[in-house]
Design a protein around this motif. Sequence first.
Motif, PDB file in Angstrom:
ATOM      1  N   GLY A   1       0.814  -1.207   0.000  1.00 35.51           N
ATOM      2  CA  GLY A   1       0.000   0.000   0.000  1.00 35.51           C
ATOM      3  C   GLY A   1       0.850   1.261   0.000  1.00 35.51           C
ATOM      4  O   GLY A   1       0.578   2.207  -0.745  1.00 35.51           O
ATOM      5  N   THR A   2       1.891   1.254   0.794  1.00 33.67           N
ATOM      6  CA  THR A   2       2.784   2.410   0.840  1.00 33.67           C
ATOM      7  C   THR A   2       3.490   2.612  -0.495  1.00 33.67           C
ATOM      8  O   THR A   2       3.598   3.739  -0.996  1.00 33.67           O
ATOM      9  N   ALA A   3       3.942   1.518  -1.099  1.00 30.77           N
ATOM     10  CA  ALA A   3       4.608   1.608  -2.399  1.00 30.77           C
ATOM     11  C   ALA A   3       3.655   2.144  -3.456  1.00 30.77           C
ATOM     12  O   ALA A   3       4.023   3.011  -4.268  1.00 30.77           O
ATOM     13  N   ARG A   4       2.428   1.656  -3.456  1.00 25.38           N
ATOM     14  CA  ARG A   4       1.445   2.142  -4.439  1.00 25.38           C
ATOM     15  C   ARG A   4       1.128   3.610  -4.215  1.00 25.38           C
ATOM     16  O   ARG A   4       0.976   4.374  -5.170  1.00 25.38           O
ATOM     17  N   TYR A   5       1.033   3.999  -2.959  1.00 22.14           N
ATOM     18  CA  TYR A   5       0.771   5.403  -2.644  1.00 22.14           C
ATOM     19  C   TYR A   5       1.900   6.283  -3.171  1.00 22.14           C
ATOM     20  O   TYR A   5       1.651   7.347  -3.742  1.00 22.14           O
ATOM     21  N   ARG A   6       3.130   5.836  -2.992  1.00 23.25           N
ATOM     22  CA  ARG A   6       4.274   6.606  -3.474  1.00 23.25           C
ATOM     23  C   ARG A   6       4.329   6.654  -4.995  1.00 23.25           C
ATOM     24  O   ARG A   6       4.946   7.546  -5.566  1.00 23.25           O
ATOM     25  N   ASP A   7       3.688   5.692  -5.641  1.00 22.82           N
ATOM     26  CA  ASP A   7       3.581   5.692  -7.106  1.00 22.82           C
ATOM     27  C   ASP A   7       2.332   6.441  -7.584  1.00 22.82           C
ATOM     28  O   ASP A   7       1.935   6.313  -8.736  1.00 22.82           O
ATOM     29  N   ASP A   8       1.693   7.183  -6.676  1.00 20.33           N
ATOM     30  CA  ASP A   8       0.481   7.963  -6.975  1.00 20.33           C
ATOM     31  C   ASP A   8      -0.705   7.093  -7.378  1.00 20.33           C
ATOM     32  O   ASP A   8      -1.559   7.518  -8.161  1.00 20.33           O
ATOM     33  N   ASP A   9      -0.754   5.881  -6.858  1.00 18.70           N
ATOM     34  CA  ASP A   9      -1.882   4.978  -7.090  1.00 18.70           C
ATOM     35  C   ASP A   9      -2.681   4.922  -5.792  1.00 18.70           C
ATOM     36  O   ASP A   9      -2.577   3.973  -5.019  1.00 18.70           O
ATOM     37  N   GLU A  10      -3.469   5.975  -5.549  1.00 19.76           N
ATOM     38  CA  GLU A  10      -4.194   6.066  -4.288  1.00 19.76           C
ATOM     39  C   GLU A  10      -5.238   4.959  -4.132  1.00 19.76           C
ATOM     40  O   GLU A  10      -5.402   4.410  -3.042  1.00 19.76           O
ATOM     41  N   ALA A  11      -5.926   4.625  -5.203  1.00 22.39           N
ATOM     42  CA  ALA A  11      -6.936   3.560  -5.128  1.00 22.39           C
ATOM     43  C   ALA A  11      -6.272   2.213  -4.820  1.00 22.39           C
ATOM     44  O   ALA A  11      -6.770   1.434  -4.004  1.00 22.39           O
ATOM     45  N   GLY A  12      -5.142   1.943  -5.466  1.00 18.23           N
ATOM     46  CA  GLY A  12      -4.416   0.705  -5.212  1.00 18.23           C
ATOM     47  C   GLY A  12      -3.862   0.656  -3.808  1.00 18.23           C
ATOM     48  O   GLY A  12      -3.843  -0.405  -3.164  1.00 18.23           O
ATOM     49  N   ALA A  13      -3.422   1.797  -3.317  1.00 15.64           N
ATOM     50  CA  ALA A  13      -2.908   1.867  -1.943  1.00 15.64           C
ATOM     51  C   ALA A  13      -4.016   1.563  -0.947  1.00 15.64           C
ATOM     52  O   ALA A  13      -3.830   0.760  -0.024  1.00 15.64           O
ATOM     53  N   LEU A  14      -5.164   2.189  -1.141  1.00 13.68           N
ATOM     54  CA  LEU A  14      -6.286   1.970  -0.240  1.00 13.68           C
ATOM     55  C   LEU A  14      -6.705   0.497  -0.240  1.00 13.68           C
ATOM     56  O   LEU A  14      -6.948  -0.087   0.818  1.00 13.68           O
ATOM     57  N   GLU A  15      -6.768  -0.093  -1.409  1.00 16.23           N
ATOM     58  CA  GLU A  15      -7.134  -1.519  -1.508  1.00 16.23           C
ATOM     59  C   GLU A  15      -6.137  -2.393  -0.745  1.00 16.23           C
ATOM     60  O   GLU A  15      -6.536  -3.299  -0.012  1.00 16.23           O
ATOM     61  N   ALA A  16      -4.860  -2.117  -0.913  1.00 16.32           N
ATOM     62  CA  ALA A  16      -3.834  -2.908  -0.217  1.00 16.32           C
ATOM     63  C   ALA A  16      -3.947  -2.738   1.291  1.00 16.32           C
ATOM     64  O   ALA A  16      -3.871  -3.727   2.035  1.00 16.32           O
ATOM     65  N   TRP A  17      -4.138  -1.519   1.747  1.00 15.58           N
ATOM     66  CA  TRP A  17      -4.249  -1.283   3.188  1.00 15.58           C
ATOM     67  C   TRP A  17      -5.496  -1.949   3.759  1.00 15.58           C
ATOM     68  O   TRP A  17      -5.456  -2.461   4.869  1.00 15.58           O
ATOM     69  N   GLN A  18      -6.573  -1.972   2.989  1.00 18.10           N
ATOM     70  CA  GLN A  18      -7.783  -2.647   3.470  1.00 18.10           C
ATOM     71  C   GLN A  18      -7.563  -4.151   3.570  1.00 18.10           C
ATOM     72  O   GLN A  18      -8.071  -4.799   4.473  1.00 18.10           O
ATOM     73  N   ARG A  19      -6.805  -4.714   2.655  1.00 21.05           N
ATOM     74  CA  ARG A  19      -6.512  -6.150   2.695  1.00 21.05           C
ATOM     75  C   ARG A  19      -5.649  -6.507   3.902  1.00 21.05           C
ATOM     76  O   ARG A  19      -5.728  -7.610   4.418  1.00 21.05           O
ATOM     77  N   ALA A  20      -4.785  -5.566   4.295  1.00 21.74           N
ATOM     78  CA  ALA A  20      -3.918  -5.810   5.450  1.00 21.74           C
ATOM     79  C   ALA A  20      -4.768  -5.981   6.691  1.00 21.74           C
ATOM     80  O   ALA A  20      -4.468  -6.773   7.548  1.00 21.74           O
TER      81      ALA A  20
END
Length: 67
Positions: A48-67
Amino acid sequence: MTDNAREALAEGQRLLDSGEPDEALAILDPLTAHSDPQIAGSAWIAVGTARYRDDDEAGALEAWQRA
């Protein structure tokens, strides 16, 4: 296997901390399917952090929710 996974998780985190989110994702993505929920959860948080840093906010949120 778990020790190798922990080493991979540490390497992924090191890459993430070094400003290399794409390289970190290559290591962390497979760890999200690990049988140990602690490893998988930690991997999802880092993904999620990596996706956020890549400006993929939706992907980051999805990853954090899965965690």
